[in-house]
Write a protein that holds these residues in place. Structure first.
Motif, PDB file in Angstrom:
ATOM      1  N   UNK A 196      -5.974  -4.151  17.583  1.00  0.00           N
ATOM      2  CA  UNK A 196      -6.356  -3.361  16.419  1.00  0.00           C
ATOM      3  C   UNK A 196      -5.330  -2.290  16.130  1.00  0.00           C
ATOM      4  N   UNK A 197      -5.265  -1.854  14.870  1.00  0.00           N
ATOM      5  CA  UNK A 197      -4.283  -0.843  14.449  1.00  0.00           C
ATOM      6  C   UNK A 197      -4.510   0.509  15.108  1.00  0.00           C
TER       7      UNK A 197
ATOM      8  N   UNK B  15     -11.581   4.055  25.071  1.00  0.00           N
ATOM      9  CA  UNK B  15     -10.269   4.544  25.502  1.00  0.00           C
ATOM     10  C   UNK B  15      -9.208   3.643  24.878  1.00  0.00           C
ATOM     11  N   UNK B  16      -7.988   4.125  24.743  1.00  0.00           N
ATOM     12  CA  UNK B  16      -6.911   3.268  24.227  1.00  0.00           C
ATOM     13  C   UNK B  16      -6.682   2.074  25.154  1.00  0.00           C
ATOM     14  N   UNK B  17      -6.449   0.912  24.549  1.00  0.00           N
ATOM     15  CA  UNK B  17      -6.200  -0.312  25.315  1.00  0.00           C
ATOM     16  C   UNK B  17      -4.935  -0.981  24.807  1.00  0.00           C
ATOM     17  N   UNK B  18      -4.341  -1.793  25.674  1.00  0.00           N
ATOM     18  CA  UNK B  18      -3.170  -2.576  25.300  1.00  0.00           C
ATOM     19  C   UNK B  18      -3.489  -4.039  25.545  1.00  0.00           C
ATOM     20  N   UNK B  19      -3.355  -4.840  24.489  1.00  0.00           N
ATOM     21  CA  UNK B  19      -3.568  -6.275  24.600  1.00  0.00           C
ATOM     22  C   UNK B  19      -2.473  -6.863  25.489  1.00  0.00           C
ATOM     23  N   UNK B  20      -2.855  -7.727  26.436  1.00  0.00           N
ATOM     24  CA  UNK B  20      -1.876  -8.390  27.293  1.00  0.00           C
ATOM     25  C   UNK B  20      -1.813  -9.884  26.989  1.00  0.00           C
TER      26      UNK B  20
ATOM     27  N   UNK C 206      -5.273   2.303  28.788  1.00  0.00           N
ATOM     28  CA  UNK C 206      -4.097   3.169  28.853  1.00  0.00           C
ATOM     29  C   UNK C 206      -4.381   4.583  29.331  1.00  0.00           C
ATOM     30  N   UNK C 207      -5.585   5.095  29.148  1.00  0.00           N
ATOM     31  CA  UNK C 207      -5.829   6.473  29.587  1.00  0.00           C
ATOM     32  C   UNK C 207      -7.234   6.627  30.133  1.00  0.00           C
ATOM     33  N   UNK C 208      -7.388   6.297  31.393  1.00  0.00           N
ATOM     34  CA  UNK C 208      -8.647   6.570  32.086  1.00  0.00           C
ATOM     35  C   UNK C 208      -8.543   7.943  32.708  1.00  0.00           C
TER      36      UNK C 208
END
Length: 155
Positions: free
Chosen positions: A128-129, A46-51, A69-71
């Protein structure tokens, strides 16, 4: 009646196992090495956001904090998994343990990873990109903690 019940039970089991398989957020760990620098790419389903991560650039245990980001509603909540990686040149053996337990980070849909190396490494981490991966660059070890030379200049 009994056959219908068994078919229903079998179908429910298949759906349950498919849901559990989809719950695996850490999809793949890819490692590449070039000129003494290794790139570890953590691929997520799933899309992730680095914190953030800790420590800043050197350590044996890296704590990496992300947000999923989208579960969708079928994915498992409060999930934990442990992955061991194969031995790779220029990279000490390491394991990855991750958790979606809400207490690991105070954000909606947290994803907390512990990357445990067998010895301290120098590294850089970035998103990652593709939005579904995190890159961990393990650098050639030039130990900055080596004490300076005791030789002094006399005039």
């Amino acid at each position: 009646m009994c056959r219908l019940w068994l078919r229903t039970l079998g179908l429910a089991a298949c759906i349950l196992f498919a849901t559990l398989a989809d719950a695996q957020l850490l999809d793949d760990i890819e490692v590449r090495s070039d000129q003494g620098v290794a790139e570890i790419r953590l691929h997520f389903s799933a899309p992730v956001r680095y914190i953030k991560h800790f420590p800043a650039e050197r350590g044996e245990l890296i704590k990496l904090y992300l947000q999923v980001l989208s579960l969708d509603g079928t994915e498992e909540r409060d999930f934990q998994e442990y992955k061991r990686t194969p031995s790779i040149p220029h990279v000490p053996p390491f394991t990855v343990m991750y958790s979606t337990v809400r207490t690991c980070l105070a954000v909606h849909d947290p994803l907390c990873l512990d990357i445990q190396f067998s010895k301290p490494v120098r590294f850089h981490i970035r998103q990652g990109e593709d939005g579904r991966s995190v890159l961990l660059h393990v650098l050639a070890d030039t130990d900055s903690r080596t004490p300076p030379s005791t030789t002094t200049n006399k005039r």
